[in-house]
Scaffold this motif. Sequence first.
Motif, PDB file in Angstrom:
ATOM      1  N   PHE A   1       0.844  -1.198   0.000  1.00  0.00           N
ATOM      2  CA  PHE A   1       0.000   0.000   0.000  1.00  0.00           C
ATOM      3  C   PHE A   1       0.880   1.250   0.000  1.00  0.00           C
ATOM      4  O   PHE A   1       0.700   2.149  -0.819  1.00  0.00           O
TER       5      PHE A   1
ATOM      6  N   LEU B   1     -19.708   9.389   5.746  1.00  0.00           N
ATOM      7  CA  LEU B   1     -19.276  10.036   6.998  1.00  0.00           C
ATOM      8  C   LEU B   1     -19.753  11.491   7.055  1.00  0.00           C
ATOM      9  O   LEU B   1     -20.118  11.990   8.118  1.00  0.00           O
TER      10      LEU B   1
ATOM     11  N   PHE C   1     -11.068  21.488   4.548  1.00  0.00           N
ATOM     12  CA  PHE C   1     -10.617  20.342   3.727  1.00  0.00           C
ATOM     13  C   PHE C   1     -11.794  19.393   3.463  1.00  0.00           C
ATOM     14  O   PHE C   1     -12.060  18.997   2.330  1.00  0.00           O
ATOM     15  N   LEU C   2     -12.512  19.064   4.540  1.00  0.00           N
ATOM     16  CA  LEU C   2     -13.632  18.121   4.381  1.00  0.00           C
ATOM     17  C   LEU C   2     -14.717  18.698   3.468  1.00  0.00           C
ATOM     18  O   LEU C   2     -15.266  18.003   2.623  1.00  0.00           O
TER      19      LEU C   2
ATOM     20  N   THR D   1      -3.291  11.106   0.548  1.00  0.00           N
ATOM     21  CA  THR D   1      -3.422  11.265  -0.900  1.00  0.00           C
ATOM     22  C   THR D   1      -4.370  12.411  -1.238  1.00  0.00           C
ATOM     23  O   THR D   1      -4.298  13.007  -2.287  1.00  0.00           O
TER      24      THR D   1
ATOM     25  N   HIS E   1     -10.010   3.730  12.158  1.00  0.00           N
ATOM     26  CA  HIS E   1      -9.415   4.278  10.934  1.00  0.00           C
ATOM     27  C   HIS E   1      -8.021   4.850  11.224  1.00  0.00           C
ATOM     28  O   HIS E   1      -7.075   4.628  10.449  1.00  0.00           O
TER      29      HIS E   1
ATOM     30  N   PHE F   1      -4.801  16.070  11.476  1.00  0.00           N
ATOM     31  CA  PHE F   1      -6.129  16.180  10.872  1.00  0.00           C
ATOM     32  C   PHE F   1      -7.078  15.107  11.411  1.00  0.00           C
ATOM     33  O   PHE F   1      -8.165  15.406  11.924  1.00  0.00           O
TER      34      PHE F   1
ATOM     35  N   PHE G   1      -0.697   1.560   7.976  1.00  0.00           N
ATOM     36  CA  PHE G   1      -0.473   1.598   6.525  1.00  0.00           C
ATOM     37  C   PHE G   1       0.348   2.806   6.073  1.00  0.00           C
ATOM     38  O   PHE G   1       0.868   2.811   4.966  1.00  0.00           O
ATOM     39  N   ILE G   2       0.446   3.829   6.920  1.00  0.00           N
ATOM     40  CA  ILE G   2       1.223   5.010   6.492  1.00  0.00           C
ATOM     41  C   ILE G   2       2.305   5.382   7.520  1.00  0.00           C
ATOM     42  O   ILE G   2       3.491   5.440   7.181  1.00  0.00           O
TER      43      ILE G   2
ATOM     44  N   ILE H   1      -5.593   2.119  11.401  1.00  0.00           N
ATOM     45  CA  ILE H   1      -5.253   1.631  10.056  1.00  0.00           C
ATOM     46  C   ILE H   1      -4.247   2.570   9.390  1.00  0.00           C
ATOM     47  O   ILE H   1      -3.254   2.127   8.813  1.00  0.00           O
ATOM     48  N   VAL H   2      -4.511   3.859   9.517  1.00  0.00           N
ATOM     49  CA  VAL H   2      -3.587   4.830   8.906  1.00  0.00           C
ATOM     50  C   VAL H   2      -2.195   4.698   9.546  1.00  0.00           C
ATOM     51  O   VAL H   2      -1.171   4.793   8.869  1.00  0.00           O
TER      52      VAL H   2
ATOM     53  N   PHE I   1     -15.283   4.226  15.108  1.00  0.00           N
ATOM     54  CA  PHE I   1     -14.931   4.040  13.697  1.00  0.00           C
ATOM     55  C   PHE I   1     -13.693   4.864  13.375  1.00  0.00           C
ATOM     56  O   PHE I   1     -12.753   4.385  12.742  1.00  0.00           O
ATOM     57  N   ARG I   2     -13.688   6.111  13.846  1.00  0.00           N
ATOM     58  CA  ARG I   2     -12.553   6.990  13.500  1.00  0.00           C
ATOM     59  C   ARG I   2     -11.273   6.523  14.193  1.00  0.00           C
ATOM     60  O   ARG I   2     -10.190   6.630  13.624  1.00  0.00           O
TER      61      ARG I   2
ATOM     62  N   GLY J   1      -4.200  15.060   0.311  1.00  0.00           N
ATOM     63  CA  GLY J   1      -3.358  16.240   0.524  1.00  0.00           C
ATOM     64  C   GLY J   1      -3.382  16.766   1.942  1.00  0.00           C
ATOM     65  O   GLY J   1      -2.774  17.806   2.236  1.00  0.00           O
ATOM     66  N   SER J   2      -4.053  16.082   2.860  1.00  0.00           N
ATOM     67  CA  SER J   2      -4.128  16.612   4.226  1.00  0.00           C
ATOM     68  C   SER J   2      -2.867  16.257   5.007  1.00  0.00           C
ATOM     69  O   SER J   2      -2.171  15.312   4.669  1.00  0.00           O
TER      70      SER J   2
ATOM     71  N   ALA K   1     -11.950  10.203   2.128  1.00  0.00           N
ATOM     72  CA  ALA K   1     -12.528  11.433   2.691  1.00  0.00           C
ATOM     73  C   ALA K   1     -13.606  11.952   1.731  1.00  0.00           C
ATOM     74  O   ALA K   1     -14.419  12.793   2.093  1.00  0.00           O
TER      75      ALA K   1
HETATM   76  C1  HEM Z   1      -5.608   1.402   4.024  1.00  0.00           C
HETATM   77  C2  HEM Z   1      -6.750   2.049   4.243  1.00  0.00           C
HETATM   78  C3  HEM Z   1      -6.880   3.529   4.445  1.00  0.00           C
HETATM   79  C4  HEM Z   1      -5.918   4.467   4.592  1.00  0.00           C
HETATM   80  C5  HEM Z   1      -4.411   4.274   4.614  1.00  0.00           C
HETATM   81  C6  HEM Z   1      -6.590   5.747   4.746  1.00  0.00           C
HETATM   82  C7  HEM Z   1      -5.951   6.950   4.871  1.00  0.00           C
HETATM   83  C8  HEM Z   1      -6.568   8.161   5.042  1.00  0.00           C
HETATM   84  C9  HEM Z   1      -5.892   9.428   5.107  1.00  0.00           C
HETATM   85  C10 HEM Z   1      -4.404   9.625   4.989  1.00  0.00           C
HETATM   86  C11 HEM Z   1      -6.824  10.374   5.282  1.00  0.00           C
HETATM   87  C12 HEM Z   1      -6.578  11.874   5.387  1.00  0.00           C
HETATM   88  C13 HEM Z   1      -7.188  12.587   4.202  1.00  0.00           C
HETATM   89  C14 HEM Z   1      -6.330  12.521   2.953  1.00  0.00           C
HETATM   90  O1  HEM Z   1      -5.472  13.360   2.791  1.00  0.00           O
HETATM   91  O2  HEM Z   1      -6.539  11.612   2.132  1.00  0.00           O
HETATM   92  C15 HEM Z   1      -8.100   9.725   5.345  1.00  0.00           C
HETATM   93  C16 HEM Z   1      -9.299  10.349   5.552  1.00  0.00           C
HETATM   94  C17 HEM Z   1     -10.475   9.709   5.622  1.00  0.00           C
HETATM   95  N1  HEM Z   1     -10.708   8.381   5.369  1.00  0.00           N
HETATM   96 FE1  HEM Z   1      -9.336   6.957   5.080  1.00  0.00          FE
HETATM   97  N2  HEM Z   1      -7.940   5.553   4.717  1.00  0.00           N
HETATM   98  C18 HEM Z   1      -8.163   4.220   4.519  1.00  0.00           C
HETATM   99  C19 HEM Z   1      -9.385   3.612   4.371  1.00  0.00           C
HETATM  100  C20 HEM Z   1     -10.577   4.248   4.538  1.00  0.00           C
HETATM  101  C21 HEM Z   1     -11.853   3.616   4.396  1.00  0.00           C
HETATM  102  C22 HEM Z   1     -12.109   2.176   3.974  1.00  0.00           C
HETATM  103  C23 HEM Z   1     -12.782   4.542   4.690  1.00  0.00           C
HETATM  104  C24 HEM Z   1     -14.264   4.332   4.670  1.00  0.00           C
HETATM  105  C25 HEM Z   1     -15.078   4.913   3.893  1.00  0.00           C
HETATM  106  C26 HEM Z   1     -12.090   5.779   5.003  1.00  0.00           C
HETATM  107  C27 HEM Z   1     -12.690   6.962   5.327  1.00  0.00           C
HETATM  108  C28 HEM Z   1     -12.029   8.149   5.515  1.00  0.00           C
HETATM  109  C29 HEM Z   1     -12.697   9.384   5.871  1.00  0.00           C
HETATM  110  C30 HEM Z   1     -14.186   9.553   6.076  1.00  0.00           C
HETATM  111  C31 HEM Z   1     -11.717  10.354   5.938  1.00  0.00           C
HETATM  112  C32 HEM Z   1     -11.911  11.827   6.327  1.00  0.00           C
HETATM  113  C33 HEM Z   1     -11.612  11.991   7.807  1.00  0.00           C
HETATM  114  C34 HEM Z   1     -12.779  11.602   8.678  1.00  0.00           C
HETATM  115  O3  HEM Z   1     -13.923  11.946   8.329  1.00  0.00           O
HETATM  116  O4  HEM Z   1     -12.509  10.980   9.739  1.00  0.00           O
HETATM  117  N3  HEM Z   1     -10.751   5.554   4.890  1.00  0.00           N
HETATM  118  N4  HEM Z   1      -7.917   8.363   5.178  1.00  0.00           N
END
Ligand code: HEM
Length: 435
Positions: free
Chosen positions: A228, A272, A290-291, A389, A345, A397, A352-353, A348-349, A341-342, A391-392, A267
């Motif tokens: 990943f 959500l 951002f959201l 990805t 998440h 955040f 994975f990161i 997981i981040v 849930f958060r 950009g946050s 996001a």
């Molecule tokens: C390997 C799996 C995942 C990774 C590494 C990951 C990573 C991230 C990262 C880095 C962000 C920050 C925003 C950005 O810049 O992209 C984010 C935001 C977010 N991700 Fe994930 N994500 C994963 C899976 C998921 C899944 C399956 C969902 C479900 C729909 C999800 C829902 C969200 C939401 C809703 C946000 C906005 C922040 C919030 O509302 O809490 N992500 N994610």
Amino acid sequence: MGTEVKATRTVVSLRKFHISEEYGFILPEPLMDLPVYYKPWMDIGRNVTELISSHSLRLRIHNMPLLTTDLLRTHRELRLAHLTLSVMAMGYVWQEGEKETVKMLPQTLSVPFCDVSRRLGLPPILIHADTVLANWKKTNPNGPFTMENLELLLSLPGGQSLRGFFLVTLLVELAAVPGLKAIIDVINGVHYNDIERVTKALDVICQSIDSMKQALKRMHEYVDPSIFYGVIRIFLSGWKDNPSMAEGLVYEGVDDQPMEFSGGSAAQSSILHCLDELLGIQHEGNNGAFLKRMRDYMPPSHKQFIQEISICPSLRDFVLQQADERLTHAFDKCVAGLVDFRNCHINIVTRFITIPASRAKQLRANKQNLMEELDTISRAPTALEERGTGGSGIMTFLKTVRNETKDSSISVFTNGNQEPPMEEIEKSASELTIE
Ligand code: HEM
């Protein structure tokens, strides 16, 4: 007025916003092919991964004919076209990694991509609505909607981990469907002052959030963190707030000025956002901005649905006014479920990161890159170490968004956080050493 009449009348419906009763925000039965005229796109789109690994995708896109989008008639045709052109665009930009990016997308791709995007009301970049919502088929059409019976239509580098990443996210979207339908019940229940109906609907939402969390955890089963981090991530990243594409991207034949768009991120998933609006969870400052911006990366009717929830009479005020114990408890359980849930998440981040990023830094410092897995990680883009990805600036955040969720709780609800404390996880990530 009898309760029967109350139960059937609705003030908001899913259909009006092109949201499916069965699939929620997921596009029902996405098309697998476009009219034959678009064969040049589909031939490349279906082979993007191979063309990237042979370093020949850019050449193929340059030699592609410039096709009109006039023969695309239906919504589902346009969605498949957007998905196909978006995987091509990501492959084109990132084919040679973060060092040898491009300044311009050639017109054979940029002109139809911008056209299709304009018709759908979407940005010309790969988004969650492409890779997750419109990128699936059942292997056995009569079989269940499960990992085993699902396949992607189009792919990018990352093999089984990429498949797992998109399909697990799809299962999170599916798990949200009962909750999504119950949002309608909550809104109608508040409208008709029906405490019982709102309480029951909140219970359904709470169960649905829990199912979303269970689905999210399957990421651990299906996705390898080093793949990943080292292989997949770059192909999801965009050209806004990304140091390796600081000037954005020129879409040749569309505009002489570079344009900036965020990369694909969950996001951009509408669910959500809906829950936050329903439960009165407010995200302030840059995070909130951002959201909000991520909503421009959603299908317009889904964005309108979120907007509709936000202008409905406040559920939180209703719960406070009624001062009903069961209702308050049901509301707080939803908030706690969302915090859970958060937290899940964030874990997981971290895995994975944060952890692979810390390994990659150590590798570069120690110049050790013999082991294959570590080699994969060390090829990851440095520009994305601290950024998502989308950009946050990731952890600050995500934690702020999580804390703002907690703030919406009415009677400070303490059972919600069952994940290990974040500080512990982050400490172990930062203490990682390369054996
Ligand atoms: C390997 C799996 C995942 C990774 C590494 C990951 C990573 C991230 C990262 C880095 C962000 C920050 C925003 C950005 O810049 O992209 C984010 C935001 C977010 N991700 Fe994930 N994500 C994963 C899976 C998921 C899944 C399956 C969902 C479900 C729909 C999800 C829902 C969200 C939401 C809703 C946000 C906005 C922040 C919030 O509302 O809490 N992500 N994610």
